[in-house]
Design an enzyme around this catalytic site. Structure first.
Site, short mmCIF file in Angstrom:
data_model
loop_
_atom_site.label_atom_id
_atom_site.label_comp_id
_atom_site.label_asym_id
_atom_site.label_seq_id
_atom_site.Cartn_x
_atom_site.Cartn_y
_atom_site.Cartn_z
N GLN A 166 0.39 -0.87 0.01
CA GLN A 166 -0.02 0.10 0.03
C GLN A 166 0.96 1.10 0.03
O GLN A 166 0.40 2.15 -0.81
CB GLN A 166 -0.64 -0.40 1.40
CG GLN A 166 -1.86 -1.10 1.02
CD GLN A 166 -2.85 -1.00 1.85
OE1 GLN A 166 -2.92 -0.09 3.07
NE2 GLN A 166 -3.77 -2.37 2.13
N ASP A 172 -2.63 -11.95 4.44
CA ASP A 172 -3.75 -11.20 4.47
C ASP A 172 -4.34 -13.17 5.01
O ASP A 172 -5.84 -13.42 4.88
CB ASP A 172 -4.26 -10.80 3.84
CG ASP A 172 -4.50 -9.26 3.31
OD1 ASP A 172 -4.31 -9.00 4.14
OD2 ASP A 172 -4.28 -9.32 2.01
C1 S3P Z 1 -2.74 -4.02 -0.01
C2 S3P Z 1 -1.84 -4.92 0.84
C3 S3P Z 1 -1.71 -5.16 2.00
C4 S3P Z 1 -2.53 -6.30 2.47
C5 S3P Z 1 -4.13 -5.28 1.94
C6 S3P Z 1 -4.21 -4.80 0.38
C7 S3P Z 1 -2.54 -4.30 -1.07
O1 S3P Z 1 -1.48 -4.02 2.89
O2 S3P Z 1 -2.82 -6.46 4.13
O3 S3P Z 1 -5.40 -5.89 2.33
O4 S3P Z 1 -3.53 -3.85 -2.51
O5 S3P Z 1 -1.74 -3.56 -2.02
P1 S3P Z 1 0.17 -3.94 3.49
O6 S3P Z 1 1.12 -3.51 1.38
O7 S3P Z 1 -0.73 -2.44 3.98
O8 S3P Z 1 0.41 -4.80 3.51
#
Ligand code: S3P
Length: 446
Positions: free
Chosen positions: A179, A329
């Site tokens: 993210q 996840d």
């Molecule tokens: C996601 C990245 C993950 C994941 C989330 C979706 C994404 O989070 O837990 O459900 O779509 O980039 P993080 O990148 O913060 O770990």
């Protein structure tokens, strides 16, 4: 409000049981990560992007509503989604607060988009999202020139104003987070020059794949510091036809259900097996799971397969921490699988689980203990002592804390429990897996 309606009805308790084996073939809804990105990039391309298989879950609908509020034309026709974008640099000032509901991905990635547009946006969310840390995206986006007024601790509600032109950045991720990586890259789209993100540990690469697919100029290099992704800004995106593969994070639930309910044999079709997402399959196989990955193919630039899963005796292992990003996840449902394994399954390096939709280590530890499963909570993980394949005690009502994956994990645990396991509120499941209950009923659960 531009986001999904907040549930106003009463909590919806749920309890599922399996009186015999789970059998049959099922699909799972579209990948949540890819669905968010297809709407966002479609909204920045000039022309019509058509999306097939979009996840119609509340999180993704929050992204669609926010992109509409910033000028994109997004409609659903004939089971496809049609997006007419505004072009990179063309996002409009939203006239209302952007309601992100439960969705951390919507919030963090959209903050990236806003950061390099000359607009001001306010982000709000539900109680779970309003507890989650946003400092991890505020820090790099502030270096690019965006200004923020956030709630204490860098949380929602927050208001931000983008800078145009923004300042290009080279940023090394302090946490393994797709993210954060994606927020910086999306900010880089409307930034002159090159924006580089260095990830010491590889995380899901859907943003990179899709940016390249939309025609952005992107360079990926291995460096001493890690994987460096460089995006050339002031990009022009070309509209695409996108087919979203089934979500491996959703497939995890029928997968573990079939492994733990005696006699089961289930085929899950059209599941994304991108290596940055597929860690759970290898971990379960290392525990003795009979999972065949068949019919491998490529769909829209992403690897996809069908999974044939048969009930299997599971043996505990020590899960290597380096697989965590590729299944971040899936740990709640891996804890459930471990509850049926023979011996102690040790899972560490899970610090990030404490800042997901809930504190997933603490909430799972409490719920498993309430169902008579022996667990030891660690600061960064969990040790689960399994039943050796026997039914677990069950007989508890689980507080799911607005966390869809906690709710689905305990629904799966209850399929092989001596006493029913009740989820206090099944409504959050709709954030990522509408049709979850019907899917399990179709395989034979009641
Ligand atoms: C996601 C990245 C993950 C994941 C989330 C979706 C994404 O989070 O837990 O459900 O779509 O980039 P993080 O990148 O913060 O770990």
């Amino acid at each position: 409000m531009t986001g999904p309606a907040q549930p106003s009805s009463a909590p919806l308790p749920l309890s599922l049981v399996a009186e015999g084996p789970l059998t049959g073939t099922t699909g799972v809804p579209g990948d949540k990560s890819i669905s968010h990105r297809s709407l966002m990039l479609g909204a920045l391309a000039v022309g019509e992007t058509v999306i097939d298989g979009l996840l119609e879950g509340e999180d993704v609908l929050a992204t669609a509503a926010a992109m509409r509020a910033m000028g994109a034309d997004i409609t659903r026709r004939d089971s496809r989604w049609h997006v007419h974008g505004v072009g990179v640099g063309g996002l409009l000032q939203p006239q209302v607060a952007l309601d992100m509901g439960n969705s951390g991905t919507s919030t963090r990635l959209l903050m990236g988009l806003v950061a390099s547009h000359p607009i001001t946006a306010t982000f709000i969310g539900d109680a779970s999202l309003s507890r989650r840390p946003m400092g991890r995206v505020i820090d790099p986006l502030a270096l690019m020139g965006a200004r923020f007024a956030a709630s204490p601790g860098g949380r929602l509600p927050l208001t931000m104003t983008g800078l145009c032109p923004a300042v290009p950045l080279t940023y090394t991720l302090p946490v393994a987070s797709a993210q954060v990586k994606s927020a910086v890259l999306l900010a880089g789209l409307n930034t002159p020059g090159e924006t580089t993100v260095i990830e010491p540990v590889a995380t899901r690469d859907h943003s990179e794949r899709m940016l390249a697919g939309f025609g952005a100029v992107l360079r990926i290099e291995g460096t001493a510091q890690g994987r460096a992704i460089t995006l050339t800004g002031e990009a022009e995106l070309r509209p695409q036809a996108i087919t979203v593969p089934g979500d491996p994070s959703s497939a995890a639930f029928p997968m573990v259900a079939a492994l733990v309910v005696p006699g089961s044999a289930v085929t899950i079709t059209n599941v994304g097996i991108n290596p940055t997402r597929a860690g759970l399959i290898g971990v379960l196989q290392a525990m003795g799971a009979d999972i065949a990955v068949v019919n491998e193919r490529s769909v829209g630039g992403e690897p996809v397969a069908d999974l044939v899963v048969r009930h299997s005796p599971l043996t505990s292992i020590e899960v290597p921490p380096d697989v965590v990003p590729s299944m971040v996840d899936e740990f709640p449902v891996l804890f459930v699988a471990a509850a049926f394994a023979n011996g102690r399954t040790v899972m560490r390096g899970l610090d990030e689980l404490r800042v997901k939709e809930s504190d997933r280590i603490a909430v799972m530890a409490r719920g498993l203990a309430a169902c008579d499963v022996t667990v030891e909570e660690l600061p960064d993980g969990l040790i689960v002592s399994g039943s050796g394949g026997e039914a677990v005690g069950g007989g508890a009502t689980i507080a799911t804390e607005l966390d869809h994956r906690i709710a689905m994990s305990f629904a799966v645990l209850g399929l092989h429990a001596r006493q029913p396991v009740t989820i206090d509120d099944a409504r959050p499941i709709a954030t990522s897996f509408p049709g979850f209950v019907a899917m399990l009923q179709g395989l034979g659960a009641r």
